[in-house]
Design an enzyme around this catalytic site. Structure first.
Site, PDB file in Angstrom:
ATOM      1  N   GLU A 234      11.827  25.708  12.874  1.00 23.28           N
ATOM      2  CA  GLU A 234      11.782  25.606  11.553  1.00 23.28           C
ATOM      3  C   GLU A 234      10.349  25.260  11.202  1.00 23.28           C
ATOM      4  O   GLU A 234       9.068  24.913  12.401  1.00 23.28           O
ATOM      5  CB  GLU A 234      12.493  23.740  11.067  1.00 23.28           C
ATOM      6  CG  GLU A 234      13.511  23.865  10.740  1.00 23.28           C
ATOM      7  CD  GLU A 234      14.521  22.243  10.647  1.00 23.28           C
ATOM      8  OE1 GLU A 234      14.771  22.855   9.991  1.00 23.28           O
ATOM      9  OE2 GLU A 234      13.253  21.365  10.868  1.00 23.28           O
ATOM     10  N   CYS A 235       9.381  25.762  10.158  1.00 24.81           N
ATOM     11  CA  CYS A 235       7.866  25.854  10.041  1.00 24.81           C
ATOM     12  C   CYS A 235       7.351  26.513  10.773  1.00 24.81           C
ATOM     13  O   CYS A 235       6.600  27.699  11.325  1.00 24.81           O
ATOM     14  CB  CYS A 235       8.032  24.475   9.201  1.00 24.81           C
ATOM     15  SG  CYS A 235       6.509  24.556   8.511  1.00 24.81           S
TER      16      CYS A 235
END
Length: 450
Positions: free
Chosen positions: A329-330
């Site tokens: 994620e991210c």
């Protein structure tokens, strides 16, 4: 016992005051901290202040029954009977100008919890009473039972403002915090500086706790918490529990990668996964695990150091080539790109990434799975959030994306979730309550059932 510490708006001192109160009360009580909204930074302060892992409550991710389940579950795990909940932004600020979804008031109502309103009282006296009256009358079902005045000039200012609020707004003022730059906190582009980066943070928290002890009537606060009525009926599980296999999932967690919801990690454990923590910054290779989970953080700050760890980068790329599941994620997504600001990364996805001066995305997200993937079946809709100051340079390439973004921005053209072999990397952060298949499907994927 429970209480919501809510602000009249952003930047009124919620985090400093909330963390200081948690620290002060933790001297004699077992405090379980909570944070409203999709926040990873404030909970790190709460955790250090109380010794208990702070948890998130969010009405965009959870319905009322799940909010109560998450709250009670947190208290049970920490063996605490005192829940202190720091709000987000202003008490009533959510995704709609008139609704409650995503705001602090929704959490207070779901838990039937008393609210302490934190007010910036700089240059206010009688007008402070008007502010409190407005907050109380906008939604009378929100139980504002006390007020904390922040940034009071001196004792005289505090007493005059206290009198105005108590007599005109009929609400007790339980404390006033003096103007003092030493109890402010640094800011960063995504919010507060992560606590793990501050060697002096524990000393700062001690100072904040001392300030709250000296300036807030903690006995009055505890009395308000004790007077809270019973929690409403109704509970609903936060996540699916399906997997019966035993396996290991490596979780990247160090100075760089720190953004994880505790419920997400515990949902994996509830699906019979042993979590093995490792450091992409300091370790030589991926541990002996069946899948890898790389959360968000600040890889751009450690770009040079991450690039220097060639053995870890090549180990992760081999893990990917071996078709073993990686979910990122991210910041984790950025780490899996070719480079961050020209510093070489894992090159799982052959696109450079770079930081920008302005935020590229900052919102709640609604997404639909365009393809079956390692966390959610095709066609399913889930909620998440995105906040980042980076871009991927895709050029003319057309990668395979797992998600169609129905609300939010994504990587490009309302698409997100880069897919390659058994790797999925996205700018979208999700909470297991908003994506209940997250843990069970990731575990099944690691077992080869994908």
């Amino acid at each position: 016992m429970r209480v919501v510490l809510a602000g009249t708006g952003s930047a009124v001192g919620k985090t400093t005051i909330s963390t200081g109160i948690m620290k002060a009360l933790s001297k004699e009580q077992k405090v379980q901290p909570f944070k409203v909204g999709p926040d990873y930074i404030d909970p790190t302060y709460h955790t250090l202040a109380t010794g208990n892992i702070s948890r998130n409550l969010d009405s965009f991710f959870m319905n009322d029954l799940q909010i109560r389940e998450a709250f009670e579950r947190g208290l049970k795990i920490s063996n605490s009977n005192m829940g202190i909940i720091e709000g987000v932004r202003g008490l009533y600020e959510g995704i709609s100008p008139i609704g409650d979804v995503g705001n602090t008031a929704s959490i207070a109502k779901a838990l039937n919890a008393p609210v302490i309103l934190i007010l910036n009282s700089r240059s206010l006296v009688k007008s402070a009473a008007a502010v409190v009256i407005g907050f109380k009358t906008l939604d009378p079902t929100v139980k504002i039972e006390g007020v904390i005045l922040n940034l009071v000039k001196n004792r005289k200012h505090y007493l005059k403002t206290k009198e105005a609020v108590e007599k005109l707004a009929n609400t007790p003022v339980i404390g006033g915090i003096p103007r003092d730059e030493t109890i402010s906190v640094e800011q960063r582009h995504l919010g507060l500086v992560p606590a793990v980066e501050r060697e002096s943070i524990l000393r700062n928290i001690e100072d904040w706790g001392q300030v709250m002890e000296e300036n807030i009537d903690l006995d009055a606060l505890i009395a308000i918490m004790k007077e809270a009525e019973n929690l409403p009926e109704g509970r609903e599980p936060l996540f699916n529990k399906e997997s019966k296999g035993n396996l290991k999932i490596g979780v990247a967690k160090d100075e760089v990668f720190t953004f994880y919801y505790q419920d997400n990690l515990e949902s994996l454990e509830a699906n019979n996964a042993d979590l093995v923590y490792f450091s992409p910054l300091n370790d030589d290779e991926v541990p002996d695990v069946d899948a890898v989970y790389i959360g968000g953080g600040y890889p751009e700050i450690f770009g040079k150091e991450l690039a220097a760890n060639y053995s870890m980068r090549t180990s992760l790329k081999k893990f990917h080539k071996d078709n073993r599941p990686i979910y990122a994620e991210c910041g984790g997504l950025m780490y899996l790109t070719r480079s961050i600001n020209h510093h070489e990364m894992c090159d799982v996805f052959p696109y450079p990434s770079h930081m920008t001066k302005k935020p590229q995305a900052l919102s709640y997200v609604i997404a639909r799975a365009a393809h079956d993937n390692i966390i959610i079946p095709e066609g399913e809709i889930f909620h998440g959030h995105e906040f980042h100051y980076s871009q991927l340079e895709l050029g003319n390439s057309k990668p395979k994306f797992a998600f169609n973004i129905m609300r939010g921005r994504g990587v490009i053209d309302s698409m997100d979730g880069l897919m390659s072999k058994n790797t999925l990397a996205s700018y979208v952060h999700t909470h297991v309550a908003a994506c209940p298949t997250f843990a069970s499907k990731l575990v099944r994927s690691a077992l080869g059932d994908y």
